[in-house]
Structures are given as structure tokens and as C-alpha cells.
Design an enzyme around this catalytic site. Structure first.
Site, PDB file in Angstrom:
ATOM      1  N   ALA A 169      29.837  46.576  33.903  1.00 56.81           N
ATOM      2  CA  ALA A 169      29.398  46.946  35.255  1.00 56.81           C
ATOM      3  C   ALA A 169      30.228  46.199  36.277  1.00 56.81           C
ATOM      4  CB  ALA A 169      27.931  46.597  35.434  1.00 56.81           C
ATOM      5  N   GLY A 203      31.514  31.808  24.662  1.00 55.34           N
ATOM      6  CA  GLY A 203      31.953  31.973  23.272  1.00 55.34           C
ATOM      7  C   GLY A 203      31.750  30.715  22.457  1.00 55.34           C
ATOM      8  N   CYS A 210      29.456  35.068  36.320  1.00 57.53           N
ATOM      9  CA  CYS A 210      28.419  36.110  36.316  1.00 57.53           C
ATOM     10  C   CYS A 210      27.119  35.702  37.009  1.00 57.53           C
ATOM     11  CB  CYS A 210      28.044  36.509  34.893  1.00 57.53           C
ATOM     12  SG  CYS A 210      29.339  36.342  33.666  1.00 57.53           S
ATOM     13  N   GLU A 234      18.497  61.525  35.679  1.00 55.48           N
ATOM     14  CA  GLU A 234      18.193  62.808  35.029  1.00 55.48           C
ATOM     15  C   GLU A 234      19.401  63.751  35.099  1.00 55.48           C
ATOM     16  OE1 GLU A 234      15.216  65.445  36.970  1.00 55.48           O
ATOM     17  OE2 GLU A 234      15.194  63.955  38.578  1.00 55.48           O
ATOM     18  N   ARG A 292      47.638  45.286  46.414  1.00 63.26           N
ATOM     19  CA  ARG A 292      49.000  45.841  46.407  1.00 63.26           C
ATOM     20  C   ARG A 292      49.072  47.198  45.708  1.00 63.26           C
ATOM     21  NH1 ARG A 292      51.723  41.630  42.065  1.00 63.26           N
ATOM     22  NH2 ARG A 292      50.432  42.324  40.360  1.00 63.26           N
ATOM     23  N   GLU A 333      33.799  42.663  44.193  1.00 63.29           N
ATOM     24  CA  GLU A 333      32.408  42.195  44.269  1.00 63.29           C
ATOM     25  C   GLU A 333      32.231  41.203  45.418  1.00 63.29           C
ATOM     26  OE1 GLU A 333      31.072  42.686  39.585  1.00 63.29           O
ATOM     27  OE2 GLU A 333      31.794  40.752  40.269  1.00 63.29           O
ATOM     28  N   LYS A 347      27.315  34.653  40.787  1.00 61.38           N
ATOM     29  CA  LYS A 347      27.767  35.860  41.489  1.00 61.38           C
ATOM     30  C   LYS A 347      26.634  36.868  41.630  1.00 61.38           C
ATOM     31  CE  LYS A 347      29.134  39.222  39.234  1.00 61.38           C
ATOM     32  NZ  LYS A 347      29.960  39.896  38.229  1.00 61.38           N
ATOM     33  N   GLY A 383      43.517  37.790  39.724  1.00 60.57           N
ATOM     34  CA  GLY A 383      43.625  37.732  38.271  1.00 60.57           C
ATOM     35  C   GLY A 383      43.373  36.347  37.721  1.00 60.57           C
ATOM     36  N   TYR A 423      37.656  43.515  39.785  1.00 58.05           N
ATOM     37  CA  TYR A 423      36.211  43.531  40.034  1.00 58.05           C
ATOM     38  C   TYR A 423      35.742  42.274  40.751  1.00 58.05           C
ATOM     39  CZ  TYR A 423      34.902  40.494  36.045  1.00 58.05           C
ATOM     40  OH  TYR A 423      34.740  39.448  35.188  1.00 58.05           O
ATOM     41  N   HIS A 448      11.819  62.681  35.610  1.00 53.34           N
ATOM     42  CA  HIS A 448      11.885  63.178  36.981  1.00 53.34           C
ATOM     43  C   HIS A 448      10.860  62.485  37.862  1.00 53.34           C
ATOM     44  CE1 HIS A 448      12.722  66.118  40.090  1.00 53.34           C
ATOM     45  NE2 HIS A 448      11.420  66.225  40.281  1.00 53.34           N
ATOM     46  N   GLY A 503      42.398  43.448  43.909  1.00 52.53           N
ATOM     47  CA  GLY A 503      41.688  44.728  43.795  1.00 52.53           C
ATOM     48  C   GLY A 503      40.836  44.828  42.550  1.00 52.53           C
ATOM     49  N   CYS A 522      30.772  31.759  33.046  1.00 54.08           N
ATOM     50  CA  CYS A 522      29.677  32.712  33.293  1.00 54.08           C
ATOM     51  C   CYS A 522      28.528  32.042  34.027  1.00 54.08           C
ATOM     52  CB  CYS A 522      29.209  33.298  31.962  1.00 54.08           C
ATOM     53  SG  CYS A 522      27.699  34.257  32.119  1.00 54.08           S
TER      54      CYS A 522
HETATM   55  P1  FAD Z   1      34.463  30.147  29.631  1.00 52.56           P
HETATM   56  O1  FAD Z   1      33.087  30.599  29.928  1.00 52.56           O
HETATM   57  O2  FAD Z   1      35.448  30.128  30.717  1.00 52.56           O
HETATM   58  O3  FAD Z   1      34.321  28.695  28.991  1.00 52.56           O
HETATM   59  C1  FAD Z   1      35.432  27.900  28.685  1.00 52.56           C
HETATM   60  C2  FAD Z   1      35.026  26.449  28.855  1.00 52.56           C
HETATM   61  O4  FAD Z   1      36.044  25.623  28.280  1.00 52.56           O
HETATM   62  C3  FAD Z   1      34.915  26.019  30.299  1.00 52.56           C
HETATM   63  O5  FAD Z   1      33.633  25.471  30.529  1.00 52.56           O
HETATM   64  C4  FAD Z   1      36.012  24.948  30.492  1.00 52.56           C
HETATM   65  O6  FAD Z   1      35.616  23.912  31.351  1.00 52.56           O
HETATM   66  C5  FAD Z   1      36.171  24.461  29.079  1.00 52.56           C
HETATM   67  N1  FAD Z   1      37.509  23.903  28.762  1.00 52.56           N
HETATM   68  C6  FAD Z   1      38.712  24.457  29.032  1.00 52.56           C
HETATM   69  N2  FAD Z   1      39.688  23.692  28.509  1.00 52.56           N
HETATM   70  C7  FAD Z   1      39.087  22.638  27.892  1.00 52.56           C
HETATM   71  C8  FAD Z   1      39.560  21.517  27.142  1.00 52.56           C
HETATM   72  N3  FAD Z   1      40.860  21.340  26.902  1.00 52.56           N
HETATM   73  N4  FAD Z   1      38.657  20.624  26.667  1.00 52.56           N
HETATM   74  C9  FAD Z   1      37.323  20.793  26.881  1.00 52.56           C
HETATM   75  N5  FAD Z   1      36.826  21.846  27.574  1.00 52.56           N
HETATM   76  C10 FAD Z   1      37.691  22.759  28.056  1.00 52.56           C
HETATM   77  N6  FAD Z   1      31.614  38.672  32.724  1.00 52.56           N
HETATM   78  C11 FAD Z   1      30.610  39.569  32.533  1.00 52.56           C
HETATM   79  O7  FAD Z   1      30.366  39.973  31.394  1.00 52.56           O
HETATM   80  N7  FAD Z   1      29.867  40.035  33.578  1.00 52.56           N
HETATM   81  C12 FAD Z   1      30.078  39.607  34.844  1.00 52.56           C
HETATM   82  O8  FAD Z   1      29.377  40.038  35.777  1.00 52.56           O
HETATM   83  C13 FAD Z   1      31.105  38.659  35.075  1.00 52.56           C
HETATM   84  N8  FAD Z   1      31.330  38.179  36.322  1.00 52.56           N
HETATM   85  C14 FAD Z   1      32.298  37.247  36.520  1.00 52.56           C
HETATM   86  C15 FAD Z   1      32.515  36.767  37.807  1.00 52.56           C
HETATM   87  C16 FAD Z   1      33.486  35.843  38.054  1.00 52.56           C
HETATM   88  C17 FAD Z   1      33.689  35.337  39.456  1.00 52.56           C
HETATM   89  C18 FAD Z   1      34.300  35.373  36.973  1.00 52.56           C
HETATM   90  C19 FAD Z   1      35.376  34.358  37.211  1.00 52.56           C
HETATM   91  C20 FAD Z   1      34.096  35.829  35.682  1.00 52.56           C
HETATM   92  C21 FAD Z   1      33.098  36.777  35.440  1.00 52.56           C
HETATM   93  N9  FAD Z   1      32.854  37.277  34.168  1.00 52.56           N
HETATM   94  C22 FAD Z   1      31.865  38.206  33.963  1.00 52.56           C
HETATM   95  C23 FAD Z   1      33.690  36.873  33.018  1.00 52.56           C
HETATM   96  C24 FAD Z   1      32.969  35.812  32.161  1.00 52.56           C
HETATM   97  O9  FAD Z   1      32.572  34.739  32.973  1.00 52.56           O
HETATM   98  C25 FAD Z   1      33.901  35.348  31.049  1.00 52.56           C
HETATM   99  O10 FAD Z   1      34.352  36.468  30.324  1.00 52.56           O
HETATM  100  C26 FAD Z   1      33.218  34.383  30.093  1.00 52.56           C
HETATM  101  O11 FAD Z   1      32.709  33.268  30.755  1.00 52.56           O
HETATM  102  C27 FAD Z   1      34.193  33.950  28.994  1.00 52.56           C
HETATM  103  O12 FAD Z   1      33.599  33.001  28.159  1.00 52.56           O
HETATM  104  P2  FAD Z   1      34.518  31.977  27.373  1.00 52.56           P
HETATM  105  O13 FAD Z   1      33.606  31.226  26.454  1.00 52.56           O
HETATM  106  O14 FAD Z   1      35.667  32.664  26.779  1.00 52.56           O
HETATM  107  O15 FAD Z   1      35.132  31.005  28.460  1.00 52.56           O
END
Ligand code: FAD
Length: 452
Positions: A341, A15, A48, A440, A199, A182, A51, A262, A178, A435, A176, A43
Site C-alpha cells: 500500500a 528481519g 512504517c 463491491e 525528475r 506519502e 509514518k 531512494g 512512495y 452493498h 517521486g 519500520c
Molecule cells: P531495518 O528495519 O532497517 O533494520 C536494520 C537495523 O540494523 C537498524 O535498526 C540499524 O540501526 C541496524 N544496523 C545497521 N547496521 C548495523 C551494524 N553494523 N551493527 C548493528 N546494527 C546495525 N515498509 C512497509 O512494509 N510498509 C510501510 O508503510 C513502510 N513505510 C516506510 C516508511 C519510511 C519512511 C521508510 C524509510 C521505510 C518504510 N518501509 C515500509 C520499509 C520498512 O521500514 C523496511 O522494509 C524494513 O524496516 C526493513 O527491515 P530490515 O530488518 O531489513 O531493516
């Protein structure tokens, strides 16, 4: 009042990076960004991307097995975890650099350090430096939540899964969701004996019940022991590994315990509540549809807001924020009909309402079919795929689509376009089949299996 920056972003994940790039690159804002760990965030570095690469690695034994059935002679195969992990680390370094360069090329000033808020326009960096900004974007994501049980420190979280010194022989996966499911499939595919305890009554809560059951059955058939209605009470170090005592009275030893129970938003110690930013029960930042908090100059996107915790959602929220605040185009990301997914084996793709949620909303018809696809039927495997449509009886619109099949993530992306456009069941029916494919079936299901 003049500020050091038009925008200061805290967090270089999905983000934050998108918001910074669009604000600086597209709209000419002066942007600073602080990242305390590695650029790219969850990610790219610990979610993502690594993984999915592990999912690919873990799929080969089943493919080798299938190849034999198709007449290929196979030699002995062996998985070299250290070699894979080395290549994974190189790839993540490459991606991290790509993110860094994208930001630098857009004109964003990077600060490789932690940042916290001092006042609505001021941020303090861990280096001691303070910077001011007209707008501050909190994009700090989330972190794994580990329940406080005796021996909790013996478990690893998803963060450590990509750096294991060696693959375990026996693994216990707790959770339980994703991520838990996974990793259960990844380790199982790589030859680890896997037990998953959860649980609740069934894994993958929140997804369509029939689809969850279908995935769980497939995982069990692949050799994973799933014990629902069970939780871990304590973990103890033993001479041979880690002993886990569970609520069902079992007492077993494992080499690795993964706690995937979680995640929590990263808001602790940021100074948000002190400034009047409202936080939810889990610590998530409460924002309006334009990602603005209760303090007008402070905004938040991504997992830290706990809306839908997925990378594409964080990216779209970040983009919409930048367009709204710096592009003069008020844009609110629409959180309806977000497809997703689960990269289990079998894979699950889902968009729209589950059958259970749709029933609560209005009268529905359910179209579903479960069958052995041609490819695995030939190979003599029992794998079954599920194609399911949930349809409104009143409007005929497809309210939900749930697919359990190889590449279900790819399939659901396509179905999501039609459903997002408001496609009716009859629109699906008018679409001529491709097909022979599995998908399909989505356009050839003529009679509902249930109405409600
Ligand atoms: P993040 O990507 O978590 O980025 C936040 C950043 O802020 C981090 O780099 C952190 O170091 C930094 N930060 C935190 N606090 C501070 C601070 N005070 N000062 C400076 N930096 C700071 N999503 C999918 O869509 N598909 C998937 O297949 C998928 N697989 C996933 C598998 C796993 C194992 C996990 C844990 C998540 C997965 N996700 C997946 C979820 C996805 O990774 C997150 O939804 C996404 O990364 C969120 O983006 P974000 O920018 O909100 O936060």
C-alpha cells in the site's frame, strides 16, 4: 569447533528481530543480536509506524470538512505539532521496549552496539569485544540516499521528519517514490504548502500507470503542487529559509526541504566483500532463495538484500531463514504476489502485475471503473476511487489488482488472498457483492474496458 553463539544477528530491525526470536524461541538456538541504534529498526522507529501515525494525524482536517457536510457544526480546530510529537515519541518508546522484551524473553542476548564482520564466524563489536558464531545473519537494512548537489546538507531525510522542531509553512519534497509522496500528503494534510518535484514523468514509478495517474490527480486536487520532469540543482540558505533552484528554471524559497530520493543498503564498512560475500551494484548483499550468501555461514535478509524493501517481506525472509537453518525445514519465501500500500491521500493498494507488465507477458483484459464513492459524493467532494483488475485472457486468472480509494491498503490485503489462491475473473464474478460499499465494484465489473 565450538562457538559463542549458534547465530549472531547484526541489526535489530524487522528481519533481524524475527530471525533471532524464531531461532532462539522456537528452535532453541543460542542467539546474540547487535543493534547500533534503537531496537525495532526502520519500520518501528523511523518508518512504517511513525509514518502511519502521521498519516492518521493528517487525515483529520479532511474529515472535519466532511463532517460539516454531514451536518456537524465544527468549532475552530488547531493542530498542536509538539503535543502530537510527544505522544509519538512515547509510543515509539513503548514499541521499542516491547521488541526488546520479546527478544529477551526468547533468550536472545542483546548487544546495544555496532557490529562488523572479522571472518566467516567472527564478529567484532564496537565495544572491542569479539564473538564467534556458527551462523551470522546480516540484517542491517538501509539508509536514505541523498544526491550530491550543492547545499545537500540543508535538506532533511525521512529520518528527521518525525523530530521536526516545528511544522514548516512551505515544504519542498524531492522524489517521486512512495516515501516522498506519502510525506507530501502528510504535510499537506497538516496545513503545510507542499511542492513535490520529481525528475521522472510521473510519481510512484513501478506502480500501475493508471493508478499512479489517479493518485497524482487526487494529490493535486488536495492542493499539492507536483512538478514532474524536474530536479533540484542546488540548495542555498537564505535569511528567510532555503532557496531551491530547479532544472525547470524555478528559484523558490522553502522552510523545509525533504530529500526522499531512494535508499541504499547498509553494507559499507561491514567487511562483507573482504570475506568473499558478493555485493550488487548498489551495495546490496546477493543471496540465494534461502537467504544464504556466497560465504556459507553468512546469510542476509531484509532491505540489505534489496529484494522487496517492505517490512512484512523482511519478517518473512527472517522467519524462513530461521526455519531453514535451525528448524530443519528448508523454507524459501516466495517473492511473487506481494501486496503493498502507498499511504497517500488518496491511498493506493496494489498486488500482482501492473497493466503494463501484464501486457508484456501475455494477452490480457482490463476491467476498471472510476467513480465518486457515496460518502464523498454526499459531501460534495470530487474524490474518485479506482478499482482495477488485470486478467489473463488464456487462464482467466486475475494477474493484478490496483485500488485507489480510502483504506485501499485494507482492501488490497483481502484481494491478495484470492489472487494468491489463483482466483479467476469468474471467481470474482461469482462472489456476491457487499452493498453499499466501494469494493463491491470488484465483483460487479462485467465488461473489459480494454483488451491487449
Ligand atoms: P531495518 O528495519 O532497517 O533494520 C536494520 C537495523 O540494523 C537498524 O535498526 C540499524 O540501526 C541496524 N544496523 C545497521 N547496521 C548495523 C551494524 N553494523 N551493527 C548493528 N546494527 C546495525 N515498509 C512497509 O512494509 N510498509 C510501510 O508503510 C513502510 N513505510 C516506510 C516508511 C519510511 C519512511 C521508510 C524509510 C521505510 C518504510 N518501509 C515500509 C520499509 C520498512 O521500514 C523496511 O522494509 C524494513 O524496516 C526493513 O527491515 P530490515 O530488518 O531489513 O531493516
Amino acid at each position: 569447533m565450538t562457538f559463542d553463539y549458534d547465530l549472531f544477528v547484526i541489526g535489530g530491525g524487522s528481519g533481524g528481530v524475527r530471525a533471532a526470536r524464531v531461532a532462539a524461541g522456537d528452535w532453541g538456538a543460542k542467539v546474540g543480536l547487535a543493534e547500533e541504534s534503537r531496537m525495532g529498526g526502520t519500520c518501528v522507529i523511523r518508518g512504517c509506524v511513525p509514518k502511519k501515525l502521521m498519516v492518521y494525524a493528517s487525515g483529520f482536517p479532511a474529515a472535519f470538512e466532511e463532517a460539516r457536510a454531514y451536518g456537524w457544526e465544527m468549532w475552530d480546530t488547531r493542530f498542536d505539532w509538539a503535543a502530537f510529537r510527544g505522544r509519538l515519541e512515547t509510543e515509539l518508546d513503548r514499541l521499542e521496549n516491547a521488541y526488546r522484551n520479546t527478544l529477551i524473553n526468547a533468550g536472545v542476548t542483546l548487544h546495544d552496539t555496532r557490529a562488523t564482520l572479522v571472518d566467516p564466524h567472527r564478529v567484532r563489536l564496537a565495544t572491542g569485544q569479539e564473538v564467534t558464531a556458527k551462523h551470522i545473519l546480516v540484517a542491517t537494512g538501509g539508509r536514505p540516499f541523498v544526491p550530491d548537489i550543492p547545499g545537500a546538507e540543508l535538506a532533511v531525510t525521512s529520518n528527521e521528519m518525525f523530530h521536526l522542531p516545528a511544522l514548516p509553512d512551505r515544504a519542498l519534497i524531492v522524489g517521486g517514490g512512495y516515501v516522498a509522496s506519502e510525506f507530501a500528503c502528510i504535510l499537506n494534510g497538516l496545513g503545510v504548502k507542499v511542492t513535490q518535484v520529481y525528475r521522472g514523468a510521473q510519481i510512484l514509478r513501478g506502480f500501475d500507470d493508471e493508478a499512479r495517474g489517479h493518485v497524482a490527480t487526487g494529490m493535486q486536487a488536495a492542493g499539492i503542487e507536483i512538478r514532474c520532469g524536474t530536479d533540484v540543482m542546488r540548495l542555498e540558505r537564505t535569511s528567510g529559509g532555503i532557496r531551491a533552484v530547479t532544472t525547470d528554471g524555478a528559484d523558490r524559497e522553502y522552510d523545509l526541504v525533504l530529500s526522499a530520493t531512494g535508499r541504499r543498503p547498509n553494507t559499507e564498512g561491514l567487511g562483507l566483500a573482504e570475506l568473499g560475500v558478493r555485493l550488487g551494484r548498489m551495495g546490496e548483499v546477493i543471496v540465494d532463495r534461502f537467504s544464504q550468501t556466497a560465504v556459507p555461514s553468512i546469510h542476509a535478509v531484509g532491505d540489505v538484500t534489496g529484494r522487496i524493501n517492505l517490512t512484512p517481506v523482511a519478517i518473512r525472509e527472517g522467519h524462513a531463514f530461521a526455519d531453514t537453518v535451525f528448524g530443519g525445514r528448508p523454507t524459501a519465501f516466495d517473492h511473487e504476489l506481494v501486496a503493498s500500500a502507498v499511504f497517500t491521500q488518496p491511498e493506493l493498494g496494489s498486488v500482482g502485475l501492473t497493466e503494463e507488465a501484464a501486457r508484456e507477458q501475455e494477452p490480457i483484459e482490463v476491467y476498471a471503473t472510476a467513480f465518486r464513492p457515496m460518502r464523498s459524493a454526499f459531501a460534495g467532494h470530487g474524490d474518485r476511487v479506482l478499482m482495477k483488475l488485470v486478467v489473463s485472457r488464456a487462464t482467466r486468472k486475475v494477474l493484478g489488482c490496483h485500488i485507489v480509494a480510502p483504506e485501499a491498503g485494507e482492501l488490497i490485503q483481502m484481494a491478495a488472498i484470492a489472487i494468491r489462491m489463483g482466483a479467476t475473473k469468474e471467481d470474482f464474478d461469482r462472489t456476491c457483492a457487499v452493498h453499499p460499499t466501494m469494493a463491491e465494484e470488484l465483483v460487479t465489473m462485467r465488461k473489459p474496458v480494454r483488451t491487449a
